[in-house]
Design a protein around this motif. Structure first.
Motif, PDB file in Angstrom:
ATOM      1  N   GLY A 174       0.819  -1.207   0.000  1.00 24.26           N
ATOM      2  CA  GLY A 174       0.000   0.000   0.000  1.00 24.26           C
ATOM      3  C   GLY A 174       0.850   1.252   0.000  1.00 24.26           C
ATOM      4  O   GLY A 174       0.563   2.218  -0.713  1.00 24.26           O
ATOM      5  N   GLN A 175       1.933   1.236   0.775  1.00 23.23           N
ATOM      6  CA  GLN A 175       2.830   2.387   0.826  1.00 23.23           C
ATOM      7  C   GLN A 175       3.560   2.587  -0.501  1.00 23.23           C
ATOM      8  O   GLN A 175       3.764   3.714  -0.950  1.00 23.23           O
ATOM      9  CB  GLN A 175       3.837   2.211   1.958  1.00 23.23           C
ATOM     10  CG  GLN A 175       3.214   2.297   3.346  1.00 23.23           C
ATOM     11  CD  GLN A 175       4.245   2.193   4.454  1.00 23.23           C
ATOM     12  OE1 GLN A 175       5.373   2.637   4.294  1.00 23.23           O
ATOM     13  NE2 GLN A 175       3.853   1.608   5.573  1.00 23.23           N
ATOM     14  N   ALA A 176       3.949   1.474  -1.124  1.00 26.01           N
ATOM     15  CA  ALA A 176       4.645   1.572  -2.416  1.00 26.01           C
ATOM     16  C   ALA A 176       3.737   2.196  -3.475  1.00 26.01           C
ATOM     17  O   ALA A 176       4.177   3.040  -4.266  1.00 26.01           O
ATOM     18  CB  ALA A 176       5.107   0.185  -2.863  1.00 26.01           C
ATOM     19  N   ILE A 177       2.475   1.797  -3.485  1.00 25.18           N
ATOM     20  CA  ILE A 177       1.523   2.361  -4.448  1.00 25.18           C
ATOM     21  C   ILE A 177       1.301   3.849  -4.165  1.00 25.18           C
ATOM     22  O   ILE A 177       1.261   4.679  -5.078  1.00 25.18           O
ATOM     23  CB  ILE A 177       0.198   1.577  -4.419  1.00 25.18           C
ATOM     24  CG1 ILE A 177       0.413   0.175  -4.986  1.00 25.18           C
ATOM     25  CG2 ILE A 177      -0.891   2.310  -5.199  1.00 25.18           C
ATOM     26  CD1 ILE A 177      -0.775  -0.751  -4.841  1.00 25.18           C
ATOM     27  N   ALA A 178       1.190   4.196  -2.894  1.00 22.61           N
ATOM     28  CA  ALA A 178       0.995   5.604  -2.518  1.00 22.61           C
ATOM     29  C   ALA A 178       2.189   6.456  -2.923  1.00 22.61           C
ATOM     30  O   ALA A 178       2.038   7.644  -3.254  1.00 22.61           O
ATOM     31  CB  ALA A 178       0.761   5.706  -1.015  1.00 22.61           C
ATOM     32  N   ASN A 179       3.365   5.868  -2.911  1.00 23.31           N
ATOM     33  CA  ASN A 179       4.591   6.606  -3.229  1.00 23.31           C
ATOM     34  C   ASN A 179       4.854   6.741  -4.725  1.00 23.31           C
ATOM     35  O   ASN A 179       5.749   7.485  -5.127  1.00 23.31           O
ATOM     36  CB  ASN A 179       5.797   5.925  -2.573  1.00 23.31           C
ATOM     37  CG  ASN A 179       5.999   6.369  -1.141  1.00 23.31           C
ATOM     38  OD1 ASN A 179       6.001   7.560  -0.852  1.00 23.31           O
ATOM     39  ND2 ASN A 179       6.150   5.421  -0.230  1.00 23.31           N
ATOM     40  N   TYR A 180       4.072   6.041  -5.547  1.00 21.18           N
ATOM     41  CA  TYR A 180       4.305   6.079  -6.988  1.00 21.18           C
ATOM     42  C   TYR A 180       3.590   7.280  -7.596  1.00 21.18           C
ATOM     43  O   TYR A 180       2.360   7.340  -7.635  1.00 21.18           O
ATOM     44  CB  TYR A 180       3.826   4.787  -7.639  1.00 21.18           C
ATOM     45  CG  TYR A 180       4.003   4.776  -9.145  1.00 21.18           C
ATOM     46  CD1 TYR A 180       5.258   4.948  -9.717  1.00 21.18           C
ATOM     47  CD2 TYR A 180       2.909   4.606  -9.988  1.00 21.18           C
ATOM     48  CE1 TYR A 180       5.429   4.947 -11.095  1.00 21.18           C
ATOM     49  CE2 TYR A 180       3.070   4.599 -11.372  1.00 21.18           C
ATOM     50  CZ  TYR A 180       4.327   4.770 -11.909  1.00 21.18           C
ATOM     51  OH  TYR A 180       4.490   4.780 -13.272  1.00 21.18           O
ATOM     52  N   SER A 181       4.346   8.251  -8.069  1.00 19.56           N
ATOM     53  CA  SER A 181       3.769   9.503  -8.569  1.00 19.56           C
ATOM     54  C   SER A 181       3.075   9.352  -9.919  1.00 19.56           C
ATOM     55  O   SER A 181       2.282  10.204 -10.312  1.00 19.56           O
ATOM     56  CB  SER A 181       4.860  10.577  -8.682  1.00 19.56           C
ATOM     57  OG  SER A 181       5.866  10.179  -9.596  1.00 19.56           O
TER      58      SER A 181
END
Length: 212
Positions: free
Chosen positions: A94-101
């Motif tokens: 979830g954090q990785a997806i949130a961090n993908y601009s």
């Protein structure tokens, strides 16, 4: 009645979109179906058939206007719209997806993350606060959220999906390793990472078997 487009064609559209974007970045503005087939991996005939489902965009003796085709496929994919999006499950994925601009650049505006684990609640990923999943349904209704990304363990995914549907979500991008059982009013795209990895494992095994 609108023409029924096969899922096989629909699943090829993002690949066209990606390659056309690359061509524009390289300042290539005109391309034939034969040239496009050489870089994208589909046959020229397949490309023409796929695009003809949407009216066709090429000109005899000219080929395709890359900028125009990219713009039209963007519209077909709905990328001219903006989708308010939330992520449920603030673990590593979830954090990785949130961090993908890249999602925001494509119109997917991630507004918040939701989590059941108290030690995550209140933390921030980029400028996004992780909220308690208990307030998720109210947040969806108040903020016109259209898409939810499920990154929870499989044991809680169905319950979360039911709550999302109840709150009025239109689409779910599901990363939990379970097939959700939902009514037909909600669009669901399942992304089972282990299935993709196991496919790779099969292909590697077949290659090794062939060389023995």
């Amino acid at each position: 009645m609108a023409k029924q487009i096969s899922m096989a064609v629909i699943r090829r559209l993002p690949k066209y979109h990606r390659y056309l974007k690359d061509l524009l970045e390289r300042e290539i503005y005109r391309i034939s179906s034969k040239e496009l087939s050489e870089i994208i991996g589909f046959t020229a005939s397949q490309i023409r058939q796929d695009l003809n489902n949407f009216g066709g965009f090429g000109q005899q003796g000219y080929g395709y206007n890359v900028e125009e085709l990219y713009s039209e496929i963007s519209k077909i994919l709905g990328l001219h719209n903006t989708y308010n999006t939330i992520i449920v499950g603030a673990g590593n994925l979830g954090q990785a997806i949130a961090n993908y601009s890249g999602f925001q650049k494509s119109g997917f505006e991630i507004k918040a993350l939701f989590e059941a684990n108290p030690r995550f609640i209140g933390l921030k990923i980029r400028d996004l606060e992780i909220l308690d999943v208990e307030v998720m349904e109210e947040y969806i209704k108040e903020n016109n959220i259209k898409i939810a990304v499920i990154c929870t363990p499989k044991e809680s995914a169905q319950d979360i999906a039911n709550k999302l549907v109840k709150a009025g979500i239109s689409g779910i991008w599901n990363f939990a390793p379970v097939d959700l059982q939902l009514d037909g009013n909600v669009v669901v795209e399942n992304v089972h990472l282990t299935e993709s990895l196991f496919t790779l494992s099969y292909l590697l095994n077949e290659k090794e078997e062939a060389t023995r």
